[in-house]
Scaffold this active site. Structure first.
Site, PDB file in Angstrom:
ATOM      1  N   GLU A  66       0.838  -1.209   0.000  1.00 31.47           N
ATOM      2  CA  GLU A  66       0.000   0.000   0.000  1.00 31.47           C
ATOM      3  C   GLU A  66       0.872   1.258   0.000  1.00 31.47           C
ATOM      4  O   GLU A  66       2.075   1.204   0.195  1.00 31.47           O
ATOM      5  CB  GLU A  66      -0.911   0.033   1.230  1.00 31.47           C
ATOM      6  N   ARG A  93      -5.708   1.914  12.979  1.00 26.52           N
ATOM      7  CA  ARG A  93      -4.422   2.149  12.337  1.00 26.52           C
ATOM      8  C   ARG A  93      -4.618   3.154  11.198  1.00 26.52           C
ATOM      9  O   ARG A  93      -5.751   3.461  10.811  1.00 26.52           O
ATOM     10  CB  ARG A  93      -3.830   0.856  11.772  1.00 26.52           C
ATOM     11  N   ASN A 102      -4.443   4.468   7.255  1.00 22.00           N
ATOM     12  CA  ASN A 102      -4.697   3.840   5.967  1.00 22.00           C
ATOM     13  C   ASN A 102      -4.321   4.823   4.855  1.00 22.00           C
ATOM     14  O   ASN A 102      -3.228   5.349   4.834  1.00 22.00           O
ATOM     15  CB  ASN A 102      -6.144   3.365   5.848  1.00 22.00           C
ATOM     16  N   ASN A 115     -10.406   5.236   1.504  1.00 25.61           N
ATOM     17  CA  ASN A 115      -9.478   5.044   0.395  1.00 25.61           C
ATOM     18  C   ASN A 115      -9.667   6.149  -0.633  1.00 25.61           C
ATOM     19  O   ASN A 115     -10.528   7.015  -0.491  1.00 25.61           O
ATOM     20  CB  ASN A 115      -9.703   3.676  -0.262  1.00 25.61           C
ATOM     21  N   ASP A 153     -10.133   1.182  -4.209  1.00 24.54           N
ATOM     22  CA  ASP A 153      -8.994   1.291  -3.295  1.00 24.54           C
ATOM     23  C   ASP A 153      -8.282   2.605  -3.590  1.00 24.54           C
ATOM     24  O   ASP A 153      -8.945   3.619  -3.821  1.00 24.54           O
ATOM     25  CB  ASP A 153      -8.086   0.070  -3.408  1.00 24.54           C
TER      26      ASP A 153
END
Length: 290
Positions: free
Chosen positions: A16, A99, A101, A146, A197
């Site tokens: 990522e 967390r 992203n 995203n 995404d």
């Protein structure tokens, strides 16, 4: 003929956050759940892998000596040469269930960064605005944030929630990167295979989206119209980045997260990072203003 070439053979469970630094001709990206930062010059065969003390998902250039990392506890300054991390600003550090992203730098130097539940808990994530040391939560109650990206002039921002599979657009103040008004649906793929995404926007305002589960990077016009699709040799494409001295190339990370042994056998390229053989009118990421 369009295709793809392996850029890095290093296999990431959750590749990522790719970001290209034109000053060093280097692509940086993460294996989020394995707590790794990877880097590779476009002209090199070697991929360097750095261990991190916690999960991180995004990197931006501050200046020639420093980078900014978004991690599960906040924004950290990374010394490019030593790799040392120093805390700059905490973000959800008191919540061990979340967390970081997706994230991207607005043309003015502000950064939009996001959080999510480590187990993908419903509506546990948020999108934050970070600029010159100030942090504001701008969009709460997102499950898997995203596709954070911006129009070239900074007047439009995009973001998605992969769980309901909706991509939004919102007007933006080009001088601060703050949203203006309410988000409007840009593309709604509820019920379709493959989820929104990571995304980037090129100089022409076209949005390039990695389709998780769809083995592709899909291209959308500024009005949301689907234009075309480019194949990726792995099912779970996760995020694209423009690369090269003129930003004329496109890299894309992938992942094998969530696959069992049989699925991984059927998807042998999963987790590698690729260069797509497509023509792009890309642009380099702005430097972040901390």
């Amino acid at each position: 003929m369009q295709g793809a070439a392996v850029f890095s053979e290093k296999v990431c469970e959750l590749g990522e956050g790719p970001s290209y630094d034109p000053a060093t001709d280097t692509l940086y990206w993460f294996d989020i759940v394995r707590r790794k930062l990877l880097e590779k010059r476009l002209s090199s065969r070697e991929t360097r892998v750095h261990d991190l003390p916690e999960m991180a998902s995004a990197i931006a250039v501050i200046d020639q000596a420093r980078q900014l990392l978004l991690t599960e506890t906040g924004f950290y300054i990374r010394d490019r040469h030593s790799g040392k991390l120093s805390l700059h600003t905490r973000l959800e550090a008191d919540d061990p269930s979340t967390r970081s992203n997706d994230a991207r730098v607005h043309p003015c130097g502000a950064l939009w960064g996001s959080t999510m539940g480590k187990r993908g808990e419903d509506k546990a994530g948020s999108i934050y605005w970070f600029f010159r040391g100030e942090v504001r939560r701008i969009f709460p109650l997102i499950t898997i944030p995203n596709s954070i990206c911006f129009s070239p002039d900074g007047t439009v921002a995009y973001f998605a929630d992969t769980r309901p599979n909706i991509l939004w657009r919102v007007e933006c103040d080009p001088s601060t990167g703050l949203p203006k008004g309410e988000p409007k649906v840009f593309a709604d793929h509820k019920g379709r295979d493959g989820g929104f995404d990571g995304s980037v926007v090129d100089q022409d305002g076209l949005l390039w989206n990695a389709c998780w589960g769809g083995s592709s990077v899909n291209v959308y016009a500024p009005d949301g119209q689907f234009l075309r699709s480019h194949s990726v040799p792995a099912t779970q494409a996760s995020c694209p980045a423009f690369v090269g001295a003129n930003a004329g190339g496109l890299a894309v990370t992938t992942a094998w997260q969530g696959m069992d042994a049989e699925q991984r056998k059927a998807d042998p390229e999963a987790g590698k990072t690729f260069l797509l053989e497509v023509a792009v009118n890309g642009r380099h990421e702005p430097r972040v203003q901390i």
